[in-house]
Scaffold this active site. Structure first.
Site, PDB file in Angstrom:
ATOM      1  CB  CYS A  20      -0.181   5.876  -1.668  1.00  0.00           C
ATOM      2  SG  CYS A  20      -0.978   4.308  -1.298  1.00  0.00           S
ATOM      3  CG  HIS A  69      -3.689   6.564   2.717  1.00  0.00           C
ATOM      4  ND1 HIS A  69      -3.460   7.640   1.873  1.00  0.00           N
ATOM      5  CD2 HIS A  69      -2.939   5.533   2.211  1.00  0.00           C
ATOM      6  CE1 HIS A  69      -2.633   7.279   0.926  1.00  0.00           C
ATOM      7  NE2 HIS A  69      -2.309   6.006   1.097  1.00  0.00           N
ATOM      8  CB  CYS A  80       5.709   4.521   0.489  1.00  0.00           C
ATOM      9  SG  CYS A  80       4.313   4.062   1.543  1.00  0.00           S
TER      10      CYS A  80
END
Length: 413
Positions: free
Chosen positions: A92, A369, A399
């Site tokens: 991510c 996302h 994160c």
């Protein structure tokens, strides 16, 4: 040390990551990023023959998203063949890392002009070919590594952290509602308009020119009706060994009884998207007659527990502040990716931040996302918001899988 200036930042709208249904789902991932490249080129009169490198993030580098999608997208955009590219994966956090590495190249004096960004077509990667052992963890089905560091599904990690930190279902839902409210306000007031590059179909018609994912009518009552998700994963075999997620959890936390609180409404949305930024040193910037929008002050990456996985934004923020020789009070705005509600809640609480200056335009729970693109999107969003509020500095972090977090501080010039 040379400055790394941010000349511009732009992105696609985020399309719902539904195979065959999302507005962008029929577009080739290379073409999605290529259109953002085309947009940032046109906006800035970018001479692509001068680009030292394109640093592109993409987490699921399979099939259509494989073969160094950064290079393929640059070629698809019609850029000069001199514009080389590399594609990277930090889960991510890839989209912040691509910008950080691009900035390092400029600040080291080894590069004059870099384009950085990211792309993820999640509507595609959900159905793309996977490895033959059907591994559902980040450890690559490596039993030796798994014995050292059991790494559950990220959603399970979010519920583990919520349990260990004492966050309730009401706590995580309240932030999710706030995210939707802020995103709705931002969209209605045009806060994202400056960054958006409309994405077109091959015939030139508009495929998507707005955010597709937000659910502005979200309330505490509507969220309360949603079932938790990750408790359903606990007994699922994670690969051909037959081992399950609950067995992984018990290896590290044998006595932990997880209170599952996360669901589709307080977790990051599955979407398609791409983003790009232009980074340049002072001499090249002046030579082009560009007015830089910001400079990169400092970058950092923190690592921590792979089992809990999502706790590193706070250490990353502290590390990048130390590198910049700054205090929290020097930062006007923060962006922390809402991978799951508990990540942002813990970030705000542990650093003692005013919630009003964290994700002021909402976050991934409302907007989605697109894994490899999100970090680059957040940097651009923070820059736009600094300009809108006439503020100076922003800190952006997120994160990642494996227990990491990249971070960056930018400052308007």
């Amino acid at each position: 040390m040379p400055e790394a200036y941010i000349i511009d930042a732009c992105r696609s709208p985020r399309g719902a990551g539904k195979p065959g249904k999302g507005a962008l789902s029929h577009i080739h991932p290379q073409r999605l990023l290529a259109q953002v490249f085309e947009g940032i080129e046109a906006r800035n009169g970018l001479n692509t023959a001068d680009i030292d490198d394109c640093v592109v993030a993409c987490s699921s580098q399979v099939s259509r998203q494989g073969s160094c999608i950064g290079r393929m997208a640059a070629l698809d955009a019609g850029w000069d063949t001199n514009a080389s590219a590399v594609t990277l994966d930090r889960f991510c956090g890839s989209g912040i890392t691509s910008v950080n590495l691009g900035a390092m190249g400029v600040m080291s004096g080894m590069q004059d002009l870099v384009v950085a960004g990211g792309v993820e077509m999640m509507s595609y990667t959900q159905t793309a070919p996977r490895n033959e052992d059907k591994n559902k963890t980040v450890d690559g089905a490596n039993p030796h590594l798994r014995n050292l560091h059991p790494q559950p599904h990220q959603g399970i990690c979010a519920d583990m952290i919520a349990t260990l930190e004492g966050y309730t279902r009401e706590d995580v839902d309240q932030l999710a509602v706030m995210s939707q409210e802020r995103a709705d306000k931002a969209i209605k007031n045009g806060h994202f308009d400056k960054a958006l590059i409309p994405i077109k179909n091959d015939d030139g018609s508009i495929a998507l020119d707005r955010e597709e994912f937000p659910r502005p009518g979200t309330t505490m009552e509507s969220l309360a009706k949603l079932p938790t998700v990750f408790d359903q994963f606990m007994g699922v075999p994670i690969d051909n060994t037959g081992e399950t997620f609950d067995q992984l959890v018990k290896r590290a936390y044998p006595d932990l009884e997880i209170n599952h609180v996360h669901h589709a409404g307080n977790s990051s949305g599955v979407v398609d998207g791409a983003a790009a930024l232009i980074l340049a040193n002072e001499d090249y910037t002046k030579g082009q007659g560009w007015k830089p929008r910001a400079r990169v002050v400092a970058t950092a990456t923190a690592g921590g527990s792979p089992t809990l996985m999502l706790n590193e934004p706070v250490p990353a923020a502290k590390e990048v502040l130390a590198k910049a020789k700054m205090e929290l009070s020097d930062i006007d705005l923060f962006e922390v990716n809402e991978a799951f509600s508990v990540v942002a809640l813990k970030f705000i609480r542990d650093l003692g931040l005013d919630p009003e200056i964290v994700n002021p335009n909402g976050g991934a729970m409302a907007l989605g996302h697109p894994i490899g693109a999100t970090g680059s999107i957040l940097i651009g969003t923070a820059l736009d918001e600094l300009e809108r509020q006439d503020k100076e500095r922003a800190l952006i972090t997120m994160c990642t899988g494996g227990g990491m977090a990249p971070a960056i501080i930018i400052e308007r010039v």
